[in-house]
Design a protein around this motif. Structure first.
Motif, short mmCIF file in Angstrom:
data_model
loop_
_atom_site.label_atom_id
_atom_site.label_comp_id
_atom_site.label_asym_id
_atom_site.label_seq_id
_atom_site.Cartn_x
_atom_site.Cartn_y
_atom_site.Cartn_z
N GLU A 196 38.42 40.62 28.96
CA GLU A 196 37.87 40.62 30.08
C GLU A 196 37.17 39.72 30.65
O GLU A 196 37.14 39.19 29.46
CB GLU A 196 36.43 42.28 29.46
N PHE A 197 36.61 39.49 31.26
CA PHE A 197 35.83 38.37 31.56
C PHE A 197 34.36 38.78 31.30
O PHE A 197 34.19 39.55 31.93
CB PHE A 197 35.47 37.97 33.62
N ARG A 198 33.98 37.04 31.43
CA ARG A 198 32.14 37.65 30.78
C ARG A 198 31.30 36.73 31.79
O ARG A 198 31.71 35.59 31.84
CB ARG A 198 32.34 36.39 29.28
N ARG B 172 45.53 35.98 37.05
CA ARG B 172 43.82 36.22 36.46
C ARG B 172 43.06 34.99 36.97
O ARG B 172 41.84 35.14 36.97
CB ARG B 172 44.03 35.57 34.86
N LEU B 173 43.70 33.53 37.64
CA LEU B 173 42.23 32.60 38.26
C LEU B 173 42.31 33.76 39.65
O LEU B 173 40.58 33.21 39.94
CB LEU B 173 43.12 31.16 37.96
N THR C 129 33.23 27.92 32.17
CA THR C 129 33.30 27.31 31.32
C THR C 129 33.83 28.59 30.37
O THR C 129 34.97 28.26 29.96
CB THR C 129 32.99 26.25 30.67
N GLY C 130 33.27 30.00 30.61
CA GLY C 130 33.40 30.70 29.64
C GLY C 130 34.82 31.65 29.51
O GLY C 130 35.08 32.54 29.14
N GLU D 183 41.72 33.16 25.24
CA GLU D 183 41.70 32.37 27.40
C GLU D 183 42.07 33.13 28.54
O GLU D 183 42.56 33.89 28.16
CB GLU D 183 43.45 31.35 26.98
N ARG D 184 40.34 33.00 28.99
CA ARG D 184 40.56 34.83 30.16
C ARG D 184 41.42 34.40 31.04
O ARG D 184 40.82 35.30 32.32
CB ARG D 184 39.11 35.42 30.36
#
Length: 192
Positions: free
Chosen positions: A7-9, A38-39, A19-20, A31-32
């Protein structure tokens, strides 16, 4: 969120949230945004929707992310900003053609130059980084107290003494580790 990815933070500050997308930098890195899609997902969640992203644009985004992290870390430590990081941030900021627009509800939104312009979205993120690193916003850059995280975050708390990038992740993890360490030292305490 797409299945199979962490999940994204998400935070309230665009640049440090970006940066998270790489967390646990001093532990087992997570790596998120490992793929162009995903970007695209992360940008959409943050109000910077784009239609497409190439692998080269993903590489540029990750380069910007690491440059913001390096510059924000240096600023939090009151060290000189790395010249290479400053160069990447400035390049991304000047290449973007996004415009701030006001919604009827009185909120700011971003209009990108074209629907597929990752560069415009990166320009918005770079400009946000510049505003916090240059000290133009009310708050201070700090580093997460978690030894495995050490993420740069923008502390807007009244006392400016926040210790964790995110209380729901790093803060709770540290509190849980302290609790378990105390239970091991004092096995009879805390039991009813």
């Amino acid at each position: 969120m797409r299945a199979g990815f962490p999940e994204f933070r998400l935070g309230k500050v665009l640049a440090t949230s970006f940066t998270g997308t790489l967390s646990e930098r001093h532990g087992d890195p997570v790596e998120r945004i490992p793929t162009p899609q995903r970007l695209i997902d992360w940008l959409a969640v943050n109000g910077l929707a784009v239609d497409s992203c190439t692998p080269a644009q993903l590489d540029r985004a990750q380069e910007l992310r690491e440059s913001i992290h390096a510059a924000a870390t240096a600023a939090a430590l009151r060290d000189a900003l790395p010249a290479s990081a400053v160069r990447v941030i400035n390049d991304c900021s000047t290449q973007g053609r996004a415009a701030a627009i006001l919604t009827p509800e009185g909120e700011r939104r971003w209009r990108l130059g074209s629907a597929s312009s990752v560069e415009d979205a990166l320009g918005v993120i770079a400009a946000d980084a510049i505003s916090i690193i240059a000290g133009e916003r009310d708050g201070k850059l700090a580093l997460c107290a978690s030894p495995t995280c050490r993420a740069a975050f923008f502390d807007t708390s009244q006392s400016r003494t926040r210790r964790w990038c995110d209380m729901n992740t790093c803060g709770n993890r540290q509190k849980k580790a302290r609790f378990q360490a105390n239970r091991r030292k004092n096995p009879g305490s805390g039991e009813a």
